[in-house]
Design an enzyme around this catalytic site. Structure first.
Site, PDB file in Angstrom:
ATOM      1  CD  GLU A 266     -69.431  17.324   3.104  1.00  0.00           C
ATOM      2  OE1 GLU A 266     -68.205  17.187   2.955  1.00  0.00           O
ATOM      3  OE2 GLU A 266     -69.983  18.444   3.147  1.00  0.00           O
ATOM      4  NE  ARG A 270     -71.636  20.471   1.925  1.00  0.00           N
ATOM      5  CZ  ARG A 270     -71.087  20.554   0.718  1.00  0.00           C
ATOM      6  NH1 ARG A 270     -71.701  21.240  -0.228  1.00  0.00           N
ATOM      7  NH2 ARG A 270     -69.951  19.947   0.436  1.00  0.00           N
ATOM      8  CG  ASP A 399     -60.230  19.492   8.256  1.00  0.00           C
ATOM      9  OD1 ASP A 399     -61.042  18.656   8.663  1.00  0.00           O
ATOM     10  OD2 ASP A 399     -60.125  19.810   7.054  1.00  0.00           O
ATOM     11  CD  GLU A 533     -61.337  25.537   3.232  1.00  0.00           C
ATOM     12  OE1 GLU A 533     -62.403  24.912   3.371  1.00  0.00           O
ATOM     13  OE2 GLU A 533     -60.857  25.834   2.114  1.00  0.00           O
TER      14      GLU A 533
END
Length: 641
Positions: A266, A270, A399, A533
């Protein structure tokens, strides 16, 4: 035993589970600094005493060799009685035996003096008060901090900036489209202004309680995740005053030398992704400097037997660990497989190949491993290098690994053929084993669990429609048309998951089981947390087809967010998209500003804003420029040399 649920995460990442671990601090029995300092001094004196005593013991043998750095010549000892050479015994014969004795005596005197000095220093420390000792310790700590600041402020080597195209612009000619784009910009300003007022410096915002919010993925520190995540969106939208506010906060407050355990994944997508994008868009060096400082703090996470990084790392101590629920302490495919874009850019900007080597090592390791049915399981043990539970998904846990294979190829100006081959191989296996069509004609991506296909698709997996469209050009056997159509079918399925709810917002996951299609069944799957998404896929398909349905669907989603998620203090997720009177979850996710609103703004902008042949978006929607062959670390960039 049921453990507390993980807080919802963004982009291509771990889905919220009812198995998530609480974050427990590492407890250690520790001494106070003053006591520890005194004990270290006494121990040092004792060691010196023992070492010195060794030299004051009687020398019982003349046949002893001392390596004192003299020009001694070792020769075989001659036995006078036999007149023969004994090659096993050596005496010290130097050009000056007297000089040797003097040197030995000098060494003994030095050891004696050092020993006495250490004892005196220890006695002196013991005579001082606790306050004096603390003051000395603080002085030493301040010196270390100053030295670290000097190191951190060391300028990075100059590198040629890739040609940047489409940093601004994209004004639509159609008045209706222009008005819609302005509305998205107004939504962004509402989200930012309320965060600025009620949550400034905190990682996220609670818009109803009107206070800051910090999920456990960012640890216990206020690292301003929303500021860093939103910077490039502000810049692209022309909100330059807000951008400068964020820049000033980062210059004055963003500090990574904190005792805080964070998610490597993360923080990479980010923070590092956001800082790099802000640097490329604005040219402000502070963003590049901060990105490199943070990257150095993440490197200890790779200190595992296999080089597969831990999921979590303490920014201060460098201690890493994995989520307790992740298949016997495994690392997660979508986490360690979603570092490549940012780390390649770090090597490019710094000339330090460490980052490049870390991610390429992961790739090489994965290439050597067997894959059941050609599929990558979601779990890999970083200690043993073996797969964990055989669970494969294109949604949460898996993913963005596939996304970054494709984008590694695109970011290399389509020269990283190894990444493209891995992507093509993976997509062929996914299409063969995971992609199915429902009775009602909806194409969906299931999950492979314990040897069978689970007919459930997550909101996170809806990004794949855009990925298939993005990867269509360059696909094998002239299948570009096939993959563009496959992307369109996934987009239609995900739109149906929105359209079949009361709020026209999609649930976290939805099933295809019998008569139930594209609908969430369990209450725990009915929430919407401002995820991007589906809108992301609409944008990619709009760019490649200009089919007006994608703008129409995107506008429907924007109106639903405005109607049901907007509150006076910002935007909030909702707990049940099938209820006409929804309850808010009171969290304005940082990815709402980084991704959802950015993709909506781009959907109603011209193609000349961030054109896809010049920019590649990371999994948090942070745009990074394509590194053309002349600029890559692999082609002899002079900065790298």
């Amino acid at each position: 035993m049921t453990t507390p649920a993980l807080l919802p995460l963004s982009g291509r990442r771990i889905p919220p589970l009812n198995l998530g671990p609480p974050s427990f601090p590492h407890h250690r029995a520790t001494l106070r600094l003053s006591e520890k300092f005194i004990l270290l001094l006494i121990l040092s004196a004792f060691i010196t005493l023992c070492f010195g005593a060794f030299f004051f013991l009687p020398d019982s043998s003349k046949h002893k060799r001392f390596d004192l750095g003299l020009e001694d010549v070792l020769i075989p000892h001659v036995d006078a009685g036999k007149g023969a050479k004994n090659p096993g015994v050596f005496l010290i014969h130097g050009p000056d035996e007297h000089r040797h004795r003097e040197e030995e005596e000098r060494l003994r005197n030095k050891i004696r003096a050092d020993h006495e000095k250490a004892l005196e220093e220890a006695k002196e420390k013991l005579r001082k008060s606790r306050e004096e000792i603390r003051a000395e310790i603080q002085t030493e700590k301040n010196k270390v901090v100053q030295e670290m600041k000097i190191k951190e402020n060391k300028p990075l080597p100059p590198v040629p900036i890739p040609k940047l195209v489409g940093v601004s612009g994209g004004d639509p000619e159609d008045n209706d489209i222009r008005e819609k784009r302005e509305k998205i910009k107004e939504m962004m300003k509402h989200a930012w202004d309320n965060y600025r007022t009620y949550g400034w410096g905190h990682n996220e915002l609670r818009p109803i309680a009107r206070k800051g919010h910090s999920p456990n993925i960012f640890g216990s520190s206020q690292m301003g995740a929303t500021i860093v995540d939103a910077l490039d969106t502000l810049y692209i939208m022309g909100l330059h005053d807000e951008f400068l506010d964020g820049q000033r906060w980062i210059e004055d407050n963003l500090d990574f030398s904190v005792n805080s355990e964070v998610s490597v994944f993360e923080v990479n997508i980010r923070f590092i992704g956001g800082l790099l994008a802000a640097y490329y868009l604005s040219g402000e060096e502070i963003f590049k400097t901060k990105a490199v400082q943070l990257a150095e703090k993440l490197l200890p996470a790779f200190n595992t037997p296999t080089g597969i990084p831990w999921a979590m790392v303490n920014l201060k101590s460098g201690v890493g660990r994995n989520w307790g629920w992740a298949s016997a302490g495994s690392s997660i495919l979508a986490e360690f497989g979603t570092l490549h874009m940012e780390f390649i850019h770090l090597s490019y900007l710094t000339g330090d190949l460490t980052y490049y080597k870390k991610v390429m090592h992961i790739r090489k390791l994965l290439q050597k491993m067997d894959r059941p049915n050609g599929l990558y399981p979601n779990y890999l043990n970083p200690r043993t290098g073996r797969w964990g539970q055989y669970h494969t998904s294109v949604g949460g846990l898996g993913d963005s690994f596939y996304e970054y294979l494709l984008k590694a190829w695109l970011m290399s100006d389509k020269t990283d053929h190894e990444a493209r081959k891995m992507y093509d191989d993976a997509i062929e296996a996914i299409e063969k084993h995971l992609i199915k069509k429902s009775r009602g004609g909806l194409t969906f991506i299931g999950e492979w669990k314990n040897g069978h296909l689970e007919k459930k698709m997550g909101h996170l997996a809806c990004f794949a429609g855009g990925m298939f469209a993005l990867g269509a050009d360059g696909s094998r056997a002239d299948k570009a048309g096939h993959y563009l159509e496959l992307g369109a079918e996934i987009a239609r399925t995900c739109h149906e998951s929105y359209d079949r709810t009361a709020l026209k917002l999609g649930p976290e996951s939805f099933k295809f089981d019998g008569a139930v299609e594209a609908v969430a069944v369990r209450q725990a799957e009915k929430y919407y947390i401002l995820r991007p998404e589906v809108i992301e896929t609409y944008w990619y398909l709009w760019r490649f087809t200009h089919d007006p349905r994608y703008r129409q669907w995107g506008w429907e989603a924007a109106l639903a967010i405005e109607k049901y998620c907007r509150v006076s203090g910002g935007f909030s997720g909702v707990k049940d998209v099938y209820s006409s009177t929804p309850t808010h979850d009171d969290v304005q996710q940082s990815f709402f500003l980084a991704e959802t609103l950015k993709y909506l703004y781009l959907l109603f902008s011209g193609d000349d804003l961030l054109p896809l042949d010049h920019w590649v978006f990371n999994t948090e929607a942070h745009p990074l420029p394509v590194l053309h062959l002349a600029n890559t670390t692999l082609s002899g960039n002079p900065a790298v040399r």
